[in-house]
Design a protein around this motif. Structure first.
Motif, PDB file in Angstrom:
ATOM      1  N   ARG A  12      -2.066   2.180 -15.568  1.00 27.23           N
ATOM      2  CA  ARG A  12      -0.681   2.451 -15.947  1.00 27.23           C
ATOM      3  C   ARG A  12       0.272   2.200 -14.774  1.00 27.23           C
ATOM      4  N   GLU A  13      -0.190   2.533 -13.571  1.00 27.01           N
ATOM      5  CA  GLU A  13       0.647   2.358 -12.383  1.00 27.01           C
ATOM      6  C   GLU A  13       0.899   0.890 -12.055  1.00 27.01           C
ATOM      7  N   ALA A  14       0.128  -0.017 -12.674  1.00 23.97           N
ATOM      8  CA  ALA A  14       0.289  -1.449 -12.409  1.00 23.97           C
ATOM      9  C   ALA A  14       1.268  -2.120 -13.360  1.00 23.97           C
ATOM     10  N   TYR A  48       1.185   6.680  -7.142  1.00 27.49           N
ATOM     11  CA  TYR A  48       0.090   7.598  -7.448  1.00 27.49           C
ATOM     12  C   TYR A  48       0.350   9.011  -6.902  1.00 27.49           C
ATOM     13  N   ASN A  49       1.563   9.240  -6.368  1.00 27.96           N
ATOM     14  CA  ASN A  49       1.937  10.550  -5.820  1.00 27.96           C
ATOM     15  C   ASN A  49       0.953  11.026  -4.751  1.00 27.96           C
ATOM     16  N   LEU A  73       0.830  -1.200   0.000  1.00 27.33           N
ATOM     17  CA  LEU A  73       0.000   0.000   0.000  1.00 27.33           C
ATOM     18  C   LEU A  73       0.869   1.255   0.000  1.00 27.33           C
ATOM     19  N   ASP A  74       1.939   1.253   0.775  1.00 27.19           N
ATOM     20  CA  ASP A  74       2.859   2.403   0.779  1.00 27.19           C
ATOM     21  C   ASP A  74       3.504   2.587  -0.587  1.00 27.19           C
ATOM     22  N   THR A  75       3.856   1.479  -1.240  1.00 27.87           N
ATOM     23  CA  THR A  75       4.453   1.551  -2.581  1.00 27.87           C
ATOM     24  C   THR A  75       3.502   2.184  -3.585  1.00 27.87           C
ATOM     25  N   LEU A  76       2.241   1.759  -3.548  1.00 29.23           N
ATOM     26  CA  LEU A  76       1.261   2.276  -4.502  1.00 29.23           C
ATOM     27  C   LEU A  76       0.934   3.745  -4.244  1.00 29.23           C
ATOM     28  N   ARG A  77       0.906   4.147  -3.011  1.00 30.72           N
ATOM     29  CA  ARG A  77       0.683   5.567  -2.711  1.00 30.72           C
ATOM     30  C   ARG A  77       1.791   6.412  -3.327  1.00 30.72           C
ATOM     31  N   GLY A  78       3.008   5.856  -3.350  1.00 29.95           N
ATOM     32  CA  GLY A  78       4.111   6.568  -3.991  1.00 29.95           C
ATOM     33  C   GLY A  78       3.933   6.636  -5.502  1.00 29.95           C
TER      34      GLY A  78
END
Length: 355
Positions: free
Chosen positions: A157-159, A106-107, A99-104
């Motif tokens: 795109r983030e995936a 998605y800025n 979750l922390d990685t994905l928040r990064g």
């Protein structure tokens, strides 16, 4: 992937001409992590369903995988539940990091965010099997496993970074395929044996058809189907015996709270043009489809009105006949009395008047 029975996502819309859930038996798993936990919302939650029946629950507050149905508690020993607890704790730590990685990616520096996954397998009516695994971020599709190509497909795109990394790991792809197509199915079959009395029972649906006024003078017909098990069901409106799937609005198949399911299908009609509508229901408990026709209220009220009118008329005639008979009898009695009085007899006076 290690086995952890989790949450089945209920409420899939029925497809035209088929069951809402084409699989009579399914093991569906679901867990999620949130960035901002609160009262009643732990940071990590894992729950599981077999055929829509809750079997296990784990969260970051209890830190323990616990059985939620009698047959699971009765047939699965302490070693099994300890293993499930360890697996859940491992997923909890992994998902918090992801979750922390994905928040990064998605800025996002703050706010409420969620990472979810749904995975499991199903045994279909035709004997075939199927597996699935899907990830979602903040409620939107993120990544899914294609069981035909045995590869990961990015929905955002983030995936794409994760997609390429996981697809390059051939050992992981083989492990994923083996779990969804073999291990998951084996466990599902075990669960069906353990919970046979409830999971393999058949309860036929009950159907109620009603109508109500709608917009622009139209009428909405509603077909409420309830009290059925298993969850697989197809509900369709027919016009003159022909299915009209494009015009039928099908609701979600939802738990009724008593171990059965319910759903509703509606259709908007112009009753001045056509009134021949029938609700058609298909369910594994039925040897053939169940059809309940709609009876327009106007016709029903007309029939009821005619019947009531006839009964009132009959009652009025009967009352008039009785009245006339009593009137004639009274007239004759009065005439006889007057005749006795004029003859000078005391008998009538002694009987009716006492000193």
């Amino acid at each position: 992937m290690a086995l952890l029975p989790l949450l089945v996502l209920l409420g899939a819309a029925a497809s035209p001409g088929g069951y809402a859930n084409p699989a009579p038996h399914a093991l569906r798993n679901f867990f999620w992590v949130v960035s901002e936990p609160g009262p009643g919302l732990p940071e990590f939650i894992a729950v599981g369903y077999v055929d829509g029946q809750l079997t296990v629950h784990y969260d970051s507050e209890t830190r323990s995988a616990e059985p939620r149905v009698a047959w699971a508690e009765r047939n699965l020993d302490a070693q099994y539940w300890d293993g499930q607890t360890q697996v859940a704790q491992g997923w909890e730590a992994l998902f918090q990091a992801n979750l922390d990685t994905l928040r990064g990616r998605y800025n996002q520096s703050g706010g409420f965010h969620t990472l979810q996954v749904k995975y499991g397998c199903e045994l279909r009516d035709d004997g075939t099997i199927g597996g699935f695994e899907q990830y979602a971020y903040d409620g939107g599709d993120f990544l899914s496993f294609d069981t035909k190509t045995h590869t990961w497909v990015a929905a955002a795109r983030e995936a794409e970074i994760t997609q390429h990394r996981w697809n390059e790991d051939k050992a992981y792809l083989q492990q994923e395929t083996a779990y969804l197509e073999q291990e998951c199915i084996e466990w599902l079959q075990k669960y069906l044996t353990y919970g046979k009395e409830t999971l393999q029972r058949r309860e036929p649906p009950r159907v109620q058809v009603s109508d109500r006024p709608s917009r622009d003078g139209l009428t909405t017909l509603s077909c409420w189907v309830h009290g059925f098990y298993p969850r697989s069901v197809a509900v369709m409106w027919l016009r003159k015996g022909v299915a009209v799937p494009q015009e039928t609005n099908r609701g979600d198949v939802l738990p009724s709270g008593d171990g059965t399911y319910q759903t509703r299908a509606t259709i908007e009609i112009d009753r001045s043009r056509e009134t021949d509508y029938t609700c058609c229901v298909e369910h594994p408990s039925l040897a053939e489809d169940l059809r309940v026709p709609w009876a327009p209220k106007s016709n029903v009220m007309l029939i009821v009105g005619v019947v009531i009118g006839v009964l009132v008329l009959v009652a009025a005639i009967a009352g008039a006949v009785v009245f006339l008979r009593k009137k004639n009898s009274g007239y004759k009695a009065a005439a006889a009395h007057e005749g006795s009085a004029s003859s000078g007899s005391d008998q009538g006076s002694n009987t009716c008047v006492k000193a």
